[in-house]
Design a protein around this motif. Structure first.
Motif, PDB file in Angstrom:
ATOM      1  N   ALA A  24      78.301  37.251  -3.854  1.00  0.00           N
ATOM      2  CA  ALA A  24      77.204  36.787  -3.370  1.00  0.00           C
ATOM      3  C   ALA A  24      76.872  36.237  -4.069  1.00  0.00           C
ATOM      4  O   ALA A  24      75.800  35.372  -4.941  1.00  0.00           O
ATOM      5  CB  ALA A  24      76.098  37.677  -2.558  1.00  0.00           C
ATOM      6  N   THR A  25      76.833  37.386  -5.899  1.00  0.00           N
ATOM      7  CA  THR A  25      76.713  36.823  -7.162  1.00  0.00           C
ATOM      8  C   THR A  25      76.687  35.686  -7.343  1.00  0.00           C
ATOM      9  O   THR A  25      76.379  34.384  -7.950  1.00  0.00           O
ATOM     10  CB  THR A  25      76.548  37.755  -7.948  1.00  0.00           C
ATOM     11  N   VAL A  72      75.113  32.912  -5.792  1.00  0.00           N
ATOM     12  CA  VAL A  72      74.250  32.519  -6.684  1.00  0.00           C
ATOM     13  C   VAL A  72      74.166  31.391  -7.200  1.00  0.00           C
ATOM     14  O   VAL A  72      73.262  30.584  -7.681  1.00  0.00           O
ATOM     15  CB  VAL A  72      72.899  33.446  -6.857  1.00  0.00           C
ATOM     16  N   HIS A  75      70.356  41.516  -4.048  1.00  0.00           N
ATOM     17  CA  HIS A  75      70.545  40.699  -2.897  1.00  0.00           C
ATOM     18  C   HIS A  75      70.079  41.190  -1.815  1.00  0.00           C
ATOM     19  O   HIS A  75      69.523  42.817  -2.109  1.00  0.00           O
ATOM     20  CB  HIS A  75      72.671  40.866  -2.828  1.00  0.00           C
ATOM     21  N   PRO A  76      69.457  40.712  -0.939  1.00  0.00           N
ATOM     22  CA  PRO A  76      69.426  41.224   0.125  1.00  0.00           C
ATOM     23  C   PRO A  76      69.911  42.689   0.523  1.00  0.00           C
ATOM     24  O   PRO A  76      68.930  43.437   1.471  1.00  0.00           O
ATOM     25  CB  PRO A  76      69.251  40.488   1.887  1.00  0.00           C
ATOM     26  N   ILE A  85      73.530  38.397   6.631  1.00  0.00           N
ATOM     27  CA  ILE A  85      73.019  37.894   5.642  1.00  0.00           C
ATOM     28  C   ILE A  85      73.980  37.321   4.118  1.00  0.00           C
ATOM     29  O   ILE A  85      73.812  36.787   3.665  1.00  0.00           O
ATOM     30  CB  ILE A  85      72.328  39.572   5.097  1.00  0.00           C
ATOM     31  N   THR A  98      73.752  33.459   4.770  1.00  0.00           N
ATOM     32  CA  THR A  98      72.445  32.865   4.671  1.00  0.00           C
ATOM     33  C   THR A  98      73.218  32.496   3.035  1.00  0.00           C
ATOM     34  O   THR A  98      72.478  31.588   2.768  1.00  0.00           O
ATOM     35  CB  THR A  98      71.640  34.256   3.886  1.00  0.00           C
ATOM     36  N   TYR A  99      74.286  32.896   2.413  1.00  0.00           N
ATOM     37  CA  TYR A  99      74.475  32.202   1.287  1.00  0.00           C
ATOM     38  C   TYR A  99      74.840  31.008   1.281  1.00  0.00           C
ATOM     39  O   TYR A  99      75.603  30.183   0.623  1.00  0.00           O
ATOM     40  CB  TYR A  99      75.630  32.725   0.543  1.00  0.00           C
ATOM     41  N   CYS A 141      69.132  31.661  -0.397  1.00  0.00           N
ATOM     42  CA  CYS A 141      69.124  32.712  -1.222  1.00  0.00           C
ATOM     43  C   CYS A 141      68.114  31.929  -2.635  1.00  0.00           C
ATOM     44  O   CYS A 141      67.286  32.564  -3.441  1.00  0.00           O
ATOM     45  CB  CYS A 141      70.506  32.731  -1.893  1.00  0.00           C
ATOM     46  N   PRO A 170      65.004  38.130  -1.748  1.00  0.00           N
ATOM     47  CA  PRO A 170      66.096  38.943  -1.013  1.00  0.00           C
ATOM     48  C   PRO A 170      65.269  40.000  -0.099  1.00  0.00           C
ATOM     49  O   PRO A 170      66.214  40.145   0.999  1.00  0.00           O
ATOM     50  CB  PRO A 170      66.686  39.601  -2.344  1.00  0.00           C
ATOM     51  N   ILE A 216      65.228  38.043   2.799  1.00  0.00           N
ATOM     52  CA  ILE A 216      66.171  37.625   3.621  1.00  0.00           C
ATOM     53  C   ILE A 216      66.438  38.985   4.185  1.00  0.00           C
ATOM     54  O   ILE A 216      66.722  38.901   5.455  1.00  0.00           O
ATOM     55  CB  ILE A 216      66.933  37.073   2.661  1.00  0.00           C
TER      56      ILE A 216
END
Lengths: 432, 415
Positions: free
Chosen positions: B50-51, B54, B138-139, B201, B204-205, B210, B215, B218
């Motif tokens: 996820a990071t 982003v 993050h969410p 979640i 969503t990325y 994002c 977060p 979301i």
């Protein structure tokens, strides 16, 4: 059809357009800052004193990370974990008692981190008192230094950050007497980490300031390790020498972490051997069996403090920072509320408020740099700290290097430190 | 956080070089999928992936696809994210895995360099473009702090290939009580429901969400969508959910009965649910108590649904879970947009579908979601779109920049 130029870019250098655009808009370090001189160097790189070219002309400390070299060619090899940490964490935090990162400049395969400048640090203050003044740090100054240190630490802890390398050399003081905790190169965010803390860095905290649970081989540790280090720093400020000055057992060839026998003995000698009553978790520590083989000592911290910190409450604060059981050890929050800080003399925001001008430690000295990279031409910097004795050692394991071409090179920091008993772990300098 | 205008501005240059603007949205899915796949290959935890995603999105707020090599950027994002999340891996590994993956036939990227320093150099520029902001929230954290697994369903942790909800909040070394240490005020979800929220979640990325929303919102939108897929057990609570939603956007229309659909869903997803509702919880009161704007949450949920609609036309090795979610959500009453008129229409439709379709709504819904032309967007297609964009850009740049670049090189050589 594509011309040769385009094809070659696509196939061999797909980022060319981007790079050209970025490099064209880049403002170099030397176009923004006038490098005044060299402060110190260490394993990570070198630190310079610099003045910005803008109207304010603010003084900064610029930390230049060593570029990695493959042979003679400087190449990109990836940003080190400690630089990533320092950049990432510094972006998130902002506190009076933490060194502020002004900007990061990535240039020429090197990382330059521009910090606010601090004139002094704890190590230099200790040295100034032990070597020049030959007198202890006054009670008011001691209390102010410790108070602000804990205040900064409380901020880090409330941001879920462990510093993991608190020691006098990393704690800076501005010319206005404000404490700035520096060097977040080993610091870590501990909020829901993906990896156990132990997995990343096998050894944390310089040996003299390392908490007993770490010495006993704990795989999990908490912010209590920073509080132990605060205790060590406070004791060092009070006595002008490290309280637990043990010899570090080095990693063996397989990089196993050895049992730190000497360091533990130094601690037990003052605080007594811990037992299950003091520290229920001690029996589960990996090194418990090794510890049981050591001689038994009784606690004599009260005696130790008697001649060094006369205030009863000062002793009590130190006693609670030195509680063996990390669960029960004083937290930064509780330490800040301690009675010692409420009784006279009260801590001041200018730690040197009560100090006569002539007793304030000298300014950090700067020298001409040996390495040609940052220092364009010899500059007249001799008015800076001329006539003072010691160089300062900020930013971790660093050590002043004597200037080579400079007029006052002969009296630079190196020699002074050797006599002042620089710890073996700090000795990275090649003198001469 | 940025607004849509900024986002549009960032893609302006790319739009000059692409025929169908929709391709850019597909590229967004494509690249996120690549990051996920590369991350899985490197055994990254979900949060690292996820990071990295982003980082990638933020980088392309400032840069255009056509001027850069997104594959180099992806590799650098993964390399940097691993360090930022304190689980570093060696640059050699990243380069080797990226090269192996990108050269596969379906991606068809031939020119990925095996030179470590290219990635390291990119990392430098990346850190610079990210302005040093390397800590990403993050969410997942919000999800795990707001919801906990229903007690008694621990054993039934479902197959969590896509997500990691079962892993909990990482290694618990935190000293002192957590903010929410008691679990007081947390919403209980079945483990299947929690897994669904977690997967939403993850999904969503694939979009720009994002960048557009914080977060925690979301996360709440994902919980909200989870309520639709895993309706709460108590009928009255479920009813309030509808009521509440209806009041929000179309107060004049009473909610049609959707119980039949609900129960079939429920049978699919949460068999354990009916047996264990000992502590009644009201999800609506729960959402309302969060003190966030529910209309905003609803609109984020709406955006997630449109992502699924788009994603359904994209074909890689499609995750079955994703397309299932896509179908269920696109067919749910919410999907028809914010307009009250359209909503009513769709409601009766879906009501019909469910009555006629009996127990297998998903088979029917398929027709709605497949692209009318039956075209699926594939990675190879997108790679070639990107290649064309880049070529076109270079053609435009070619005459002048030769000189510019020579001059640059001279100055570089001199300095």
């Amino acid at each position: 059809m594509l011309d040769e130029w385009s094809t070659s870019i696509l196939n061999h250098d797909p980022m060319k357009l981007y790079r050209a655009k970025r490099d064209a808009s880049h403002r170099s370090v030397t176009s923004k800052y006038n490098i005044l001189g060299f402060i110190s160097s260490g394993t990570y790189g070198r630190v310079y004193k610099a003045q910005s070219y803008d109207e304010e002309g603010t003084i900064h400390a610029i930390k230049k990370f060593k570029p990695d070299k493959e042979g003679d060619v400087v190449a990109y090899t990836g940003i080190s974990q400690s630089a990533v940490r320092e950049i990432a964490l510094n972006r998130e935090i902002n506190h009076e008692n933490i060194v502020a990162l002004k900007e990061v400049i990535l240039e020429d395969k090197s990382i330059y981190m521009v910090f606010e400048y601090a004139e002094h640090d704890f190590l230099q203050v200790i040295h100034h008192h032990s070597q020049t003044l030959r007198a202890p740090i006054s009670h008011a100054v001691l209390k102010s230094l410790v108070y602000q240190l804990i205040n900064g630490l409380l901020y880090l802890h409330s941001c879920h950050i462990l510093h993991r390398d608190l020691k006098p050399a990393n704690i800076l003081i501005t010319s206005k007497g404000v404490i700035k905790i520096g060097d977040l190169g080993l610091a870590r965010l501990v909020y829901e980490p993906l990896q156990p803390l132990f997995a990343g860095d096998k050894v944390v905290v310089t040996i003299w300031y390392r908490a007993p649970e770490l010495l006993m081989g704990a795989k999990h540790y908490t912010r209590a390790i920073d509080c132990w280090a605060v205790g060590c720093v406070m004791a060092e400020l009070a006595s002008l020498r490290p309280i637990f000055k043990g010899d570090e057992a080095k990693l063996d060839s397989k990089k196993n972490v050895p049992f730190q026998r000497d360091q533990l003995l130094k601690i037990f000698d003052v605080l007594g051997t811990p037992d299950e009553k003091d520290w229920p978790g001690v029996v589960d520590m990996p090194e418990y069996q090794s510890m049981k083989r050591l001689d038994h000592f009784a606690n004599r911290l009260s005696d130790w403090c008697h001649s060094r910190i006369r205030a009863t409450q000062g002793y009590d604060l130190l006693r609670q920072l030195f509680i063996y059981d990390p669960e029960r050890r004083l937290t930064a929050k509780d330490a800040l509320q301690h009675k010692w800080f409420q009784e006279e003399p009260k801590p001041t925001w200018n730690a040197f408020q009560s100090v006569p001008q002539h007793q304030i430690p000298p300014h950090r000295r700067i020298t001409q740099d040996e390495a040609p990279s940052m220092m364009p031409a010899p500059q007249n910097t001799s008015h800076q700290g001329h006539g003072h004795i010691a160089g300062a050692v900020p930013f971790g394991q660093s050590h002043s290097k004597p200037g080579s071409s400079n007029s006052f090179a002969s009296q630079s920091g190196g020699a002074a430190y050797a006599s002042g008993g620089a710890p073996p772990s700090r000795k990275k300098a090649r003198l001469g | 956080m940025v607004d849509r205008a900024t986002l549009a501005q960032a893609r302006y240059d790319d739009l000059q070089y692409v025929d169908d603007p929709e391709c850019l949205d597909f590229l967004a899915i494509y690249f996120a999928n690549l990051i996920t796949k590369l991350g899985k290959k490197l055994q990254f935890r979900q949060r690292v992936i996820a990071t990295a995603t982003v980082f990638f999105r933020r980088f392309y707020l400032k840069n255009s696809y056509c001027e850069t090599d997104p594959f180099t950027v992806i590799a650098a994002c993964c390399y940097l994210a691993a360090k930022a999340e304190e689980s570093p891996i060696h640059i050699k590994v990243i380069v080797a895995e990226s090269r192996a993956m990108f050269s596969q036939e379906n991606y068809n990227v031939k020119n990925f360099s095996s030179d470590n320093s290219k990635i390291a150099e990119m990392e430098f520029y990346l850190v610079d473009d990210l302005e040093g902001d390397l800590i990403v929230f993050h969410p997942y954290r919000t999800l795990l702090s707001l919801c906990r697994k229903e007690s008694g369903t621990h054993a039934s942790s479902s197959n969590s290939e896509e997500g990691e909800a079962d892993e909990g909040p990482g290694v618990g070394i935190e000293d002192g009580p957590r903010y929410w240490g008691t679990g007081e005020g947390q919403l209980e979800l079945t483990s299947a429901a929690l897994q669904t929220a977690w997967s939403i979640i993850n999904d969503t990325y694939r979009s720009q969400l994002c960048l557009l929303h914080p977060p925690h919102l979301i996360a709440i939108a994902s919980i909200y969508l989870t309520f639709i897929l895993h309706p709460p057990a108590r009928p009255d609570a479920a009813h309030t959910l509808d009521q509440d939603h209806a009041n929000e956007s179309s107060p004049e229309h009473p909610t049609p009965a959707r119980q039949p659909r609900r129960s079939s869903r429920q049978a699919n997803h949460a068999p354990s649910h009916t047996t264990s509702p000992k502590k009644p919880q009201d999800p609506i009161a729960f959402l309302a108590d969060l003190n966030v704007s529910l209309p905003l949450v609803a609109s984020i949920a709406q955006e997630i649904i449109s992502l699924y609609t788009l994603w359904d036309r994209y074909k890689e090795d499609v995750s079955p879970e994703a397309s299932k979610l896509a179908r269920e959500l696109t067919n749910s009453p919410m999907s028809s947009g914010a307009s009250p008129l359209k909503r009513t229409g769709s409601r009766s439709e879906s009501g019909l579908a469910s009555t006629s379709g009996g127990g297998t709504p998903s088979a029917e819904n398929r027709d709605d979601t497949v692209d009318p032309e039956g075209n699926y967007i594939t990675p190879a297609f997108l790679s070639s779109v990107l290649q064309r964009m880049r070529e076109a850009k270079l053609m435009d740049m070619a005459p002048r920049p030769v000189a510019v670049n020579k001059r640059l090189e001279r100055t570089l050589a001199a300095g």
